[in-house]
Motif scaffolding. Structure first.
Motif, PDB file in Angstrom:
ATOM      1  N   PHE A 151       0.851  -1.183   0.000  1.00 41.42           N
ATOM      2  CA  PHE A 151       0.000   0.000   0.000  1.00 41.42           C
ATOM      3  C   PHE A 151       0.892   1.240   0.000  1.00 41.42           C
ATOM      4  N   THR A 152       0.867   1.961  -1.099  1.00 42.95           N
ATOM      5  CA  THR A 152       1.717   3.137  -1.241  1.00 42.95           C
ATOM      6  C   THR A 152       0.931   4.412  -0.897  1.00 42.95           C
ATOM      7  N   LYS A 153       1.679   5.465  -0.614  1.00 42.81           N
ATOM      8  CA  LYS A 153       1.102   6.780  -0.304  1.00 42.81           C
ATOM      9  C   LYS A 153       0.209   6.713   0.940  1.00 42.81           C
ATOM     10  N   TYR A 154       0.630   5.918   1.915  1.00 43.55           N
ATOM     11  CA  TYR A 154      -0.156   5.783   3.140  1.00 43.55           C
ATOM     12  C   TYR A 154      -0.183   7.093   3.925  1.00 43.55           C
ATOM     13  N   ASP A 155       0.866   7.899   3.816  1.00 42.23           N
ATOM     14  CA  ASP A 155       0.888   9.189   4.495  1.00 42.23           C
ATOM     15  C   ASP A 155      -0.199  10.115   3.943  1.00 42.23           C
ATOM     16  N   GLN A 156      -0.423  10.066   2.618  1.00 40.29           N
ATOM     17  CA  GLN A 156      -1.484  10.869   2.019  1.00 40.29           C
ATOM     18  C   GLN A 156      -2.855  10.377   2.468  1.00 40.29           C
ATOM     19  N   PHE A 157      -2.993   9.064   2.590  1.00 41.56           N
ATOM     20  CA  PHE A 157      -4.253   8.475   3.055  1.00 41.56           C
ATOM     21  C   PHE A 157      -4.581   8.963   4.466  1.00 41.56           C
ATOM     22  N   LYS A 158      -3.600   8.956   5.355  1.00 42.22           N
ATOM     23  CA  LYS A 158      -3.831   9.420   6.727  1.00 42.22           C
ATOM     24  C   LYS A 158      -4.218  10.893   6.748  1.00 42.22           C
ATOM     25  N   LEU A 159      -3.554  11.673   5.913  1.00 43.49           N
ATOM     26  CA  LEU A 159      -3.867  13.100   5.839  1.00 43.49           C
ATOM     27  C   LEU A 159      -5.295  13.322   5.348  1.00 43.49           C
ATOM     28  N   ASP A 160      -5.715  12.545   4.350  1.00 47.20           N
ATOM     29  CA  ASP A 160      -7.076  12.682   3.817  1.00 47.20           C
ATOM     30  C   ASP A 160      -8.123  12.354   4.878  1.00 47.20           C
ATOM     31  N   VAL A 161      -7.877  11.284   5.646  1.00 45.13           N
ATOM     32  CA  VAL A 161      -8.834  10.901   6.693  1.00 45.13           C
ATOM     33  C   VAL A 161      -8.910  11.987   7.757  1.00 45.13           C
ATOM     34  N   LEU A 189      -8.245  -8.395   1.098  1.00 43.22           N
ATOM     35  CA  LEU A 189      -7.060  -9.254   0.974  1.00 43.22           C
ATOM     36  C   LEU A 189      -7.334 -10.707   1.340  1.00 43.22           C
ATOM     37  N   GLY A 190      -8.147 -10.916   2.321  1.00 40.88           N
ATOM     38  CA  GLY A 190      -8.385 -12.277   2.797  1.00 40.88           C
ATOM     39  C   GLY A 190      -7.522 -12.579   4.006  1.00 40.88           C
ATOM     40  N   ALA A 191      -7.906 -13.591   4.744  1.00 41.46           N
ATOM     41  CA  ALA A 191      -7.211 -13.960   5.981  1.00 41.46           C
ATOM     42  C   ALA A 191      -5.774 -14.389   5.694  1.00 41.46           C
ATOM     43  N   GLY A 192      -4.868 -13.910   6.506  1.00 42.33           N
ATOM     44  CA  GLY A 192      -3.471 -14.330   6.407  1.00 42.33           C
ATOM     45  C   GLY A 192      -2.655 -13.647   5.328  1.00 42.33           C
ATOM     46  N   ALA A 193      -3.252 -12.742   4.573  1.00 42.69           N
ATOM     47  CA  ALA A 193      -2.510 -12.058   3.510  1.00 42.69           C
ATOM     48  C   ALA A 193      -1.436 -11.158   4.117  1.00 42.69           C
ATOM     49  N   LYS A 194      -0.331 -11.040   3.420  1.00 44.08           N
ATOM     50  CA  LYS A 194       0.785 -10.230   3.882  1.00 44.08           C
ATOM     51  C   LYS A 194       0.749  -8.865   3.197  1.00 44.08           C
ATOM     52  N   TYR A 195       1.096  -7.845   3.958  1.00 40.51           N
ATOM     53  CA  TYR A 195       1.040  -6.502   3.398  1.00 40.51           C
ATOM     54  C   TYR A 195       2.003  -5.583   4.134  1.00 40.51           C
ATOM     55  N   VAL A 196       2.345  -4.485   3.479  1.00 42.47           N
ATOM     56  CA  VAL A 196       3.119  -3.412   4.102  1.00 42.47           C
ATOM     57  C   VAL A 196       2.491  -2.087   3.687  1.00 42.47           C
ATOM     58  N   ARG A 197       2.734  -1.056   4.471  1.00 45.86           N
ATOM     59  CA  ARG A 197       2.266   0.289   4.165  1.00 45.86           C
ATOM     60  C   ARG A 197       3.487   1.205   4.059  1.00 45.86           C
ATOM     61  N   LEU A 198       3.619   1.866   2.923  1.00 47.84           N
ATOM     62  CA  LEU A 198       4.794   2.696   2.674  1.00 47.84           C
ATOM     63  C   LEU A 198       4.416   4.173   2.709  1.00 47.84           C
ATOM     64  N   GLU A 199       5.308   4.959   3.294  1.00 45.38           N
ATOM     65  CA  GLU A 199       5.099   6.398   3.396  1.00 45.38           C
ATOM     66  C   GLU A 199       6.329   7.152   2.899  1.00 45.38           C
ATOM     67  N   LYS A 200       6.122   8.384   2.471  1.00 43.82           N
ATOM     68  CA  LYS A 200       7.198   9.320   2.115  1.00 43.82           C
ATOM     69  C   LYS A 200       8.110   8.789   1.018  1.00 43.82           C
ATOM     70  N   MET A 201       7.558   7.970   0.127  1.00 41.46           N
ATOM     71  CA  MET A 201       8.382   7.413  -0.935  1.00 41.46           C
ATOM     72  C   MET A 201       8.812   8.473  -1.944  1.00 41.46           C
ATOM     73  N   HIS A 202       8.134   9.617  -1.964  1.00 46.79           N
ATOM     74  CA  HIS A 202       8.486  10.685  -2.892  1.00 46.79           C
ATOM     75  C   HIS A 202       9.595  11.571  -2.338  1.00 46.79           C
ATOM     76  N   LYS A 203      10.002  11.313  -1.097  1.00 47.64           N
ATOM     77  CA  LYS A 203      11.029  12.128  -0.468  1.00 47.64           C
ATOM     78  C   LYS A 203      12.381  11.412  -0.488  1.00 47.64           C
ATOM     79  N   PRO A 204      13.484  12.177  -0.437  1.00 48.98           N
ATOM     80  CA  PRO A 204      14.823  11.554  -0.513  1.00 48.98           C
ATOM     81  C   PRO A 204      15.089  10.545   0.601  1.00 48.98           C
TER      82      PRO A 204
END
Length: 295
Positions: A151-161, A189-204
Motif C-alpha cells: 500500500f503506497t502513499k499511506y501518508d497521504q491516506f492518513k492526511l485525507d482521513v 485481501l483475505g485472511a493471512g494475507a501479507k502486506y506493508v504500508r509505505l510512506e514518504k516514498m516521494h522524499k529523498p
C-alpha cells in the motif's frame, strides 16, 4: 610455487520480483529505493536466444513494458524486476497474462531464473480500493510464489482521513485512519494475507525497509531467503534480524551450532579473500546448499 587454493567466489545471485500496479502506483520509486538509486533502470528484452537492452520511457507508469522484459538497475544487478501495469481496465486478458507469466517463471528449473516474490502495489490516494484489489487473490493460482500487498502513499491516506474528520465528513468517534484502512482495504485481501504500508516514498529519505523485511519473512524456502539477503548485502540490519529470529529458538544448543545458525543469515561473508587472512565458511559448514541450488 604457491599451493594456496584460490578462494571460492559467491555466484552471481539474481533475486527476481514481479511488481504489479497501475499508473501512478509508485512502482518506480519503490524499485529505486530498494536498489538505493535515483537512476533509471536498464530494460532488457529477449530476442531469440539473446537479451538486448531496449529504449523505453524510464518510468514504469506508461504501460510500454512487456511483462517478460527484465528491469535491472546498473548499481544493483542482484535484483531482476518484471513489471505489470495491473488491471486498470478490468480486462480478463490482463489477468491471464500475469497468471501465465507467474506459472512459467515459478516452474523454471534454475533457481536464478525463477520468480521469487510478487509485490502488488495499491496507491491509497484513490477512492476505489475494491477495484485495485479485485484480482489480488487470483495472481498466483498455484500459491507457490508469495504475494505481498504494498500500500503506497499511506501518508497521504492518513492526511485525507484527518481532513475529513476536521471537515465533519465522517464520524470522528468511529473513524480513524487505521479503522478506515481495515474496512476499505484489508477486507479485500483475505485472511493471512501479507502486506506493508509505505510512506514518504516521494522524499529523498523514503525507504522500503519494511517491504524487504516482510519479503524475507514470507519466503518459504531458506535458500531463496538467503538469496534475498545476499543481494541486500549492505542491509546488515536485515541479516541481524533474521539471525536473531532463527537463533532464539535454539539457545540451548551448543555454541558451535548457534554460531552456524547465525552465519546462515550472512551469506555474503561465507567466502572472503584469503589475502585478508580471514576464515572462509563453505556452504556445507553453515548447513545450506545455496550455491548448488542456484547454479
Amino acid at each position: 610455487m604457491s599451493t594456496q587454493q584460490a578462494p571460492r567466489q559467491l555466484p552471481k545471485i539474481k533475486f527476481r520480483v514481479l511488481i504489479i500496479g497501475r499508473a501512478n502506483a509508485g512502482k518506480t520509486s519503490i524499485l529505486q529505493r530498494v536498489c538505493d538509486t535515483t537512476d533509471s533502470p536498464v530494460i532488457y528484452r529477449r530476442n531469440g536466444w539473446e537479451e538486448e537492452p531496449i529504449q523505453l520511457d524510464p518510468s514504469m507508469d506508461h504501460g510500454e513494458h512487456k511483462i517478460d522484459d527484465e528491469i535491472v538497475f546498473s548499481n544493483h544487478k542482484g535484483y531482476v524486476f518484471h513489471d505489470s501495469r495491473g488491471f486498470e481496465s478490468g480486462g480478463v486478458n490482463e489477468l491471464e497474462i500475469v497468471q501465465n507469466f507467474v506459472r512459467q517463471k515459478s516452474g523454471e528449473p534454475r533457481l536464478a531464473s525463477r520468480l521469487h516474490a510478487i509485490w502488488y502495489c495499491v496507491p491509497m490516494d484513490n477512492q476505489r480500493p475494491g477495484l485495485d484489489l479485485k484480482h489480488f487473490k487470483d495472481i498466483c493460482p498455484d500459491q507457490n510464489v508469495p504475494v505481498i500487498a504494498v500500500f503506497t502513499k499511506y501518508d497521504q491516506f492518513k492526511l485525507d482521513v484527518e481532513m475529513d474528520l476536521e471537515d465533519g465528513d465522517v464520524n470522528g468517534a468511529e473513524t480513524t485512519p487505521e479503522i478506515q484502512f481495515e474496512e476499505n482495504y484489508l477486507c479485500h485481501l483475505g485472511a493471512g494475507a501479507k502486506y506493508v504500508r509505505l510512506e514518504k516514498m516521494h522524499k529523498p529519505d523514503g525507504c522500503c525497509k519494511e517491504l524487504i523485511e516482510e519479503t524475507a519473512r514470507v519466503l518459504n524456502d531458506n535458500v531463496v531467503t538467503l538469496m534475498l539477503v545476499a543481494v541486500q548485502r549492505s542491509n546488515v540490519e536485515l541479516s541481524v534480524k533474521l539471525a536473531v529470529e532463527r537463533t532464539l529458538p535454539h539457545l540451548e544448543s551448543d555454541a558451535e551450532d548457534i554460531m552456524k545458525k547465525c552465519l546462515r543469515s550472512f551469506p555474503y561473508i561465507w567466502f572472503v579473500s584469503a589475502y585478508a587472512g580471514l576464515l572462509c565458511f563453505p556452504p556445507a559448514d553453515v548447513g545450506c546448499p545455496l550455491f548448488s541450488r542456484i547454479l
